[in-house]
Write an enzyme that holds these catalytic residues in place. Sequence first.
Site, PDB file in Angstrom:
ATOM      1  N   CYS A  56      -5.493  -3.013   2.090  1.00 38.20           N
ATOM      2  CA  CYS A  56      -5.267  -3.188   3.526  1.00 38.20           C
ATOM      3  C   CYS A  56      -6.555  -3.371   4.330  1.00 38.20           C
ATOM      4  O   CYS A  56      -7.199  -4.395   4.238  1.00 38.20           O
ATOM      5  CB  CYS A  56      -4.410  -2.034   4.055  1.00 38.20           C
ATOM      6  SG  CYS A  56      -3.504  -2.512   5.547  1.00 38.20           S
TER       7      CYS A  56
ATOM      8  N   VAL B 146      -0.961  -3.212  10.431  1.00 39.84           N
ATOM      9  CA  VAL B 146      -0.329  -2.946  11.728  1.00 39.84           C
ATOM     10  C   VAL B 146      -0.922  -3.780  12.867  1.00 39.84           C
ATOM     11  O   VAL B 146      -0.298  -3.899  13.914  1.00 39.84           O
ATOM     12  CB  VAL B 146      -0.396  -1.443  12.095  1.00 39.84           C
ATOM     13  CG1 VAL B 146       0.467  -0.618  11.164  1.00 39.84           C
ATOM     14  CG2 VAL B 146      -1.829  -0.916  12.097  1.00 39.84           C
TER      15      VAL B 146
ATOM     16  N   LYS C  45      -9.337   2.993  -2.136  1.00 41.65           N
ATOM     17  CA  LYS C  45      -9.676   2.325  -0.863  1.00 41.65           C
ATOM     18  C   LYS C  45     -10.998   2.852  -0.297  1.00 41.65           C
ATOM     19  O   LYS C  45     -11.147   4.051  -0.071  1.00 41.65           O
ATOM     20  CB  LYS C  45      -8.532   2.550   0.126  1.00 41.65           C
ATOM     21  CG  LYS C  45      -8.656   1.803   1.445  1.00 41.65           C
ATOM     22  CD  LYS C  45      -7.395   2.032   2.296  1.00 41.65           C
ATOM     23  CE  LYS C  45      -7.364   1.200   3.551  1.00 41.65           C
ATOM     24  NZ  LYS C  45      -6.086   1.375   4.293  1.00 41.65           N
TER      25      LYS C  45
ATOM     26  N   GLU D  66       0.838  -1.214   0.000  1.00 46.01           N
ATOM     27  CA  GLU D  66       0.000   0.000   0.000  1.00 46.01           C
ATOM     28  C   GLU D  66       0.876   1.269   0.000  1.00 46.01           C
ATOM     29  O   GLU D  66       1.963   1.273   0.573  1.00 46.01           O
ATOM     30  CB  GLU D  66      -0.841  -0.050   1.289  1.00 46.01           C
ATOM     31  CG  GLU D  66      -1.785   1.110   1.519  1.00 46.01           C
ATOM     32  CD  GLU D  66      -2.526   0.960   2.865  1.00 46.01           C
ATOM     33  OE1 GLU D  66      -2.217   0.034   3.662  1.00 46.01           O
ATOM     34  OE2 GLU D  66      -3.434   1.778   3.114  1.00 46.01           O
TER      35      GLU D  66
END
Length: 263
Positions: free
Chosen positions: A143, A170, A110, A39
Amino acid sequence: MDIGFMQFAPALGNVQATIDRIDKLGEFCAGVDLLVLPELCNSGYNFESQEQAWATSEEIGNGVFLQYLESLCLRLGCHIVSGLNERHGSHLYNSAILVGPQGYVGRYRKLHLFMNEKDFFEPGDLGLPVFDIGPCRIGMLVCFDWIFPEAWRVLALKGADIICHPSNLVLPGLAQRAVPIHALTNRFYVVTANRIGCEGDLTFTGMSTIADPKGQVLAQAPPVGEKVNRIEIDVSLARTKDITSRNNILADRRPEQYTLLTE
Ligand code: ACM
């Protein structure tokens, strides 16, 4: 088809350093047909300011990063899906672009922005496109989109064989567990290309993954370290949506019972 991911750390605010790194890792990509990069590859992720987000973006046209990807596709004879900090008018989008030997093919913006991305980007406004590149049909998610099963299902209904999923994950291990299940319940391939390294208070979790229509993990990178991984796949597996002799995962749906989903 030979499909793969490139796991590495794009450099925040230094597109040339990122291009140099991709070029080096490109040495492991001869013969690949479809390659997925992380990304926001052209910019890095954890911006300190709106000025930094803006300065590191590029318009789709003749920006330096897209031009580089076009040259790499030509050199390798492949298609590439990459995250892109996309500038459009006065807005930024957290986009994924599909590029091939003939140049730019298409983009996805996105839909579901994560945490501080909401300070920098507009939510996607182009729906969930699917692109037919000949040997396969490609859908893209970025993501955090991973946690919304509706998005995966729409791409299955539109006939995507392979979902390319540029990521800067993350939350440790969550998406990497969910991705094979999305692959299984929609019977398509998924390539999650995650990044590594740290930016400010964020540590990215690696473990880039390729999953097949049976939910099997065909390849997975370690949580740290650069990695190019490639797998030979049979695209036709993603076109059989029968799961028993009397069950088809798309035909057996009951959409009239799911109306709450679109309210
Ligand atoms: C993310 O969507 N980059 C976690």
